[in-house]
Design an enzyme around this catalytic site. Structure first.
Site, PDB file in Angstrom:
ATOM      1  N   HIS A   9       0.883  -1.209  -0.083  1.00 10.05           N
ATOM      2  CA  HIS A   9      -0.078   0.020  -0.047  1.00 10.05           C
ATOM      3  C   HIS A   9       0.899   1.273  -0.154  1.00 10.05           C
ATOM      4  O   HIS A   9       2.151   1.166   0.148  1.00 10.05           O
ATOM      5  CB  HIS A   9      -0.815   0.152   1.260  1.00 10.05           C
ATOM      6  CG  HIS A   9      -0.203   0.029   2.493  1.00 10.05           C
ATOM      7  ND1 HIS A   9       0.563  -0.846   3.070  1.00 10.05           N
ATOM      8  CD2 HIS A   9       0.148   1.200   3.306  1.00 10.05           C
ATOM      9  CE1 HIS A   9       1.104  -0.366   4.093  1.00 10.05           C
ATOM     10  NE2 HIS A   9       0.903   0.844   4.287  1.00 10.05           N
TER      11      HIS A   9
ATOM     12  N   ARG B  55       7.718  -9.507  15.521  1.00 14.71           N
ATOM     13  CA  ARG B  55       8.114  -8.159  14.883  1.00 14.71           C
ATOM     14  C   ARG B  55       7.068  -6.974  15.350  1.00 14.71           C
ATOM     15  O   ARG B  55       5.849  -7.521  15.265  1.00 14.71           O
ATOM     16  CB  ARG B  55       8.244  -8.221  13.229  1.00 14.71           C
ATOM     17  CG  ARG B  55       8.365  -6.686  12.973  1.00 14.71           C
ATOM     18  CD  ARG B  55       9.125  -6.892  11.210  1.00 14.71           C
ATOM     19  NE  ARG B  55       9.404  -5.755  10.961  1.00 14.71           N
ATOM     20  CZ  ARG B  55       8.629  -4.574  10.406  1.00 14.71           C
ATOM     21  NH1 ARG B  55       7.230  -5.021   9.952  1.00 14.71           N
ATOM     22  NH2 ARG B  55       8.639  -3.544  10.020  1.00 14.71           N
TER      23      ARG B  55
ATOM     24  N   HIS C   6       4.913   0.167  -0.179  1.00 12.43           N
ATOM     25  CA  HIS C   6       5.666  -0.548   0.860  1.00 12.43           C
ATOM     26  C   HIS C   6       4.662  -1.846   1.258  1.00 12.43           C
ATOM     27  O   HIS C   6       3.403  -1.740   1.109  1.00 12.43           O
ATOM     28  CB  HIS C   6       6.134   0.242   1.720  1.00 12.43           C
ATOM     29  CG  HIS C   6       5.164   0.856   2.463  1.00 12.43           C
ATOM     30  ND1 HIS C   6       4.469   2.132   2.000  1.00 12.43           N
ATOM     31  CD2 HIS C   6       4.759   0.993   3.942  1.00 12.43           C
ATOM     32  CE1 HIS C   6       3.843   2.720   2.844  1.00 12.43           C
ATOM     33  NE2 HIS C   6       3.621   1.870   4.295  1.00 12.43           N
TER      34      HIS C   6
ATOM     35  N   ASP D 216       0.912   5.160   2.093  1.00 10.89           N
ATOM     36  CA  ASP D 216       0.082   5.738   3.049  1.00 10.89           C
ATOM     37  C   ASP D 216      -0.474   6.913   2.692  1.00 10.89           C
ATOM     38  O   ASP D 216      -0.046   7.693   1.708  1.00 10.89           O
ATOM     39  CB  ASP D 216       1.286   5.947   4.095  1.00 10.89           C
ATOM     40  CG  ASP D 216       2.020   5.074   4.701  1.00 10.89           C
ATOM     41  OD1 ASP D 216       1.330   3.851   4.566  1.00 10.89           O
ATOM     42  OD2 ASP D 216       2.971   5.113   5.556  1.00 10.89           O
TER      43      ASP D 216
HETATM   44  C1  LIG Z   1      -4.875   8.071   8.972  1.00  9.17           C
HETATM   45  C2  LIG Z   1      -5.236   6.939   8.726  1.00  9.17           C
HETATM   46  C3  LIG Z   1      -4.056   6.593   7.579  1.00  9.17           C
HETATM   47  C4  LIG Z   1      -4.569   5.008   7.416  1.00  9.17           C
HETATM   48  C5  LIG Z   1      -5.978   5.197   8.028  1.00  9.17           C
HETATM   49  C6  LIG Z   1      -6.157   6.041   8.784  1.00  9.17           C
HETATM   50  C7  LIG Z   1      -5.614   5.565  10.291  1.00  9.17           C
HETATM   51  C8  LIG Z   1      -4.817   3.974   9.982  1.00  9.17           C
HETATM   52  C9  LIG Z   1      -4.055   4.367   8.907  1.00  9.17           C
HETATM   53  C10 LIG Z   1      -3.257   2.821   8.337  1.00  9.17           C
HETATM   54  C11 LIG Z   1      -2.238   2.191   8.851  1.00  9.17           C
HETATM   55  C12 LIG Z   1      -1.796   0.969   8.217  1.00  9.17           C
HETATM   56  C13 LIG Z   1      -1.888   1.096   6.860  1.00  9.17           C
HETATM   57  C14 LIG Z   1      -3.109   1.908   6.364  1.00  9.17           C
HETATM   58  C15 LIG Z   1      -3.078   1.840   4.751  1.00  9.17           C
HETATM   59  C16 LIG Z   1      -4.362   1.339   6.974  1.00  9.17           C
HETATM   60  O1  LIG Z   1      -4.947   0.345   6.583  1.00  9.17           O
HETATM   61  O2  LIG Z   1      -4.541   2.039   8.005  1.00  9.17           O
HETATM   62  C17 LIG Z   1      -3.001   3.230   6.750  1.00  9.17           C
HETATM   63  C18 LIG Z   1      -4.148   4.188   6.229  1.00  9.17           C
HETATM   64  C19 LIG Z   1      -3.724   5.098   5.209  1.00  9.17           C
HETATM   65  O3  LIG Z   1      -2.714   5.570   5.051  1.00  9.17           O
HETATM   66  O4  LIG Z   1      -4.575   5.177   4.390  1.00  9.17           O
HETATM   67  O1  LIG Z   2       5.199  -2.768   9.685  1.00 11.95           O
HETATM   68  C1  LIG Z   2       5.901  -2.125   9.033  1.00 11.95           C
HETATM   69  O2  LIG Z   2       6.842  -1.920   8.595  1.00 11.95           O
HETATM   70  C2  LIG Z   2       4.991  -1.259   7.982  1.00 11.95           C
HETATM   71  C3  LIG Z   2       3.820  -0.473   8.567  1.00 11.95           C
HETATM   72  C4  LIG Z   2       3.293   0.280   7.772  1.00 11.95           C
HETATM   73  O3  LIG Z   2       3.303   0.354   6.494  1.00 11.95           O
HETATM   74  C5  LIG Z   2       1.906   1.034   8.333  1.00 11.95           C
HETATM   75  O4  LIG Z   2       1.622   0.864   9.487  1.00 11.95           O
HETATM   76  O5  LIG Z   2       1.457   1.827   7.447  1.00 11.95           O
HETATM   77 FE   LIG Z   3       2.310   2.127   5.619  1.00  9.63          FE
END
Ligand SMILES: C=C1C[C@]23C[C@H]1CC[C@H]2[C@@]12CCC[C@@](C)(C(=O)O1)[C@H]2[C@@H]3C(=O)O
Ligand SMILES: O=C(O)CCC(=O)C(=O)O
Ligand SMILES: [Fe+2]
Length: 374
Positions: free
Chosen positions: A233, A300, A290, A235
């Site tokens: 994905h 981890r 990533h 961010d």
């Molecule tokens: C502020 C954010 C950014 C979110 C949504 C919300 C809270 C959690 C974040 C994440 C974290 C993990 C990867 C991601 C892709 C996910 O699934 O939740 C992120 C997402 C995004 O970057 O779109």
């Molecule tokens: O665990 C990781 O190294 C990646 C985590 C990540 O990509 C995220 O929280 O957005």
């Molecule tokens: Fe991420």
């Protein structure tokens, strides 16, 4: 349209909660094949990884331009870099790791007391992007926006103070570092505080952005080659600052090179470019794809600080980077609007806010393949 980041995620598929620590054989539900994620099998052997940048001016010949050059190069080539001498103490990094481990080692029924609600953002659960995949990921997550107190109370009714103190301290320090990194990255594009009015307060201070803290837990996995910790994905942020424990797992995708592991360096933090910086820079600094892979024997943990603009601010390509030869490629979006777009379109979110730009005056690009732009 949602107005706060906490309103912008669509309801989740209901999902059975697996206790990954007790599973001895990879269930079909967690076994990924290349059809689930076309990048899964593609693992390149690479010798090069993302640059490590020393943020201490004294180690850069007291020349901030050296740091800016490094950062600019890293953003263009990789969309990610590691930083050392970033002023976050080893103690705080240790404390947040302990806080995360303590949380994830609670019994499942306890963690579920702080479960993320179906249409919510914060709390315990599978990664939000899970709903886009037919297979489940080998991870658990916990998302915090602002004060952690409400969820901490659900998890430890009497004894939630220590957890909250560590989280709040971490958020405070990360906010400062994220602001500093944003100006360094923009600085490497020739952008100063005068060019970004929404980011600067009345006294010239950096305005507080919005942010989310994401704790990710990846238990050891009996069949790591077929499992996925966190699927590929980008961010939806300006930038993300990631702390990983001493176990590798994070990989960034580089065109031509494939998946490149980002090795954990004690005390270093990983910075990656998110979709909103991609938009701000008008595509000059692309957001980086990533993912996290898992490990047969090692636990981890990672902690991501997801940094975005202040709420309500509409982010669009910076006017200094736009002219008639470089027309704006994206329309303006607020963070919460973009999070909603991501929740709906996932990997198509960025292109869904892309503007149609005529190529050299030709409006129908496909009839003019090979025409050079600009
Ligand atoms: C502020 C954010 C950014 C979110 C949504 C919300 C809270 C959690 C974040 C994440 C974290 C993990 C990867 C991601 C892709 C996910 O699934 O939740 C992120 C997402 C995004 O970057 O779109
Ligand atoms: O665990 C990781 O190294 C990646 C985590 C990540 O990509 C995220 O929280 O957005
Ligand atoms: Fe991420």
């Amino acid at each position: 349209m949602p107005s706060r980041i906490s309103d912008s995620c669509r309801p989740h598929h209901s999902q059975k909660h697996f206790d990954l620590n007790s599973i001895k054989e990879l269930p079909e539900s967690h076994a990924w094949t290349s059809s689930n994620d076309h990048y899964t099998q593609e693992n390149s052997c690479n010798f090069e990884s993302i640059p490590v940048i020393d943020l201490d001016n004294n180690n850069n010949n007291n020349n901030n331009n050296n740091i800016l050059d490094h950062i600019g190069h890293a953003c263009k080539k990789w969309g990610a870099f590691q930083i050392i001498n970033h002023s976050i103490s080893e103690k705080l990094l240790q404390d947040i790791e302990v806080a995360g481990k303590t949380l994830f080692s609670l019994p499942m029924q306890q963690k579920l007391k702080a479960a993320r609600s179906p249409d919510g953002v914060t709390g315990y659960g599978a990664a939000r992007i899970s709903s886009f995949f037919s297979k489940l990921m080998w991870s658990e997550g916990f998302t915090i926006v602002g004060s952690p107190i409400e969820h901490a109370r659900q998890l430890w009714p009497k004894d939630y103070n220590k957890f909250c103190e560590v989280i709040e301290e971490y958020e405070k320090e990360m906010e400062k570092l994220a602001g500093r990194l944003m100006w360094l990255i923009l600085g490497s594009l020739g952008i100063t505080k005068d060019d970004v009015k929404w980011a600067v307060g009345p006294k010239g201070e950096t305005k507080e952005g919005c942010a989310a803290l994401q704790l990710n837990s990846y238990p050891a996995c009996p069949d790591p080659g077929r499992a996925m910790g966190l699927a590929a994905h980008t961010d939806s942020t300006i930038l993300t600052i990631l702390h990983q424990n001493n176990t590798s797992g994070l990989q960034v995708y580089q065109e031509g090179n494939g998946w490149v592991t980002v090795p954990p360096i004690p005390g270093a933090l990983v910075v990656n470019i998110g979709d909103l910086l991609h938009i701000l820079s008008n595509g000059s600094y692309p957001s980086v794809l990533h993912r996290a892979v898992v490990n047969r024997t090692r636990y981890r943990l990672s902690v991501a600080y997801l940094y975005g603009p202040p709420s309500g601010v509409r982010v669009s390509p910076l006017s200094k980077l736009v002219d008639h030869r470089h027309p704006p490629l994206y329309r303006a979006v607020t963070w919460s609007e973009y999070l909603g777009t991501k929740a709906k379109y996932f990997d198509k979110a960025l292109s869904s806010v892309r503007l149609c730009v005529p190529l050299n005056g030709f409006t129908d690009a496909k009839d003019h393949k090979g025409v050079q732009v600009g």
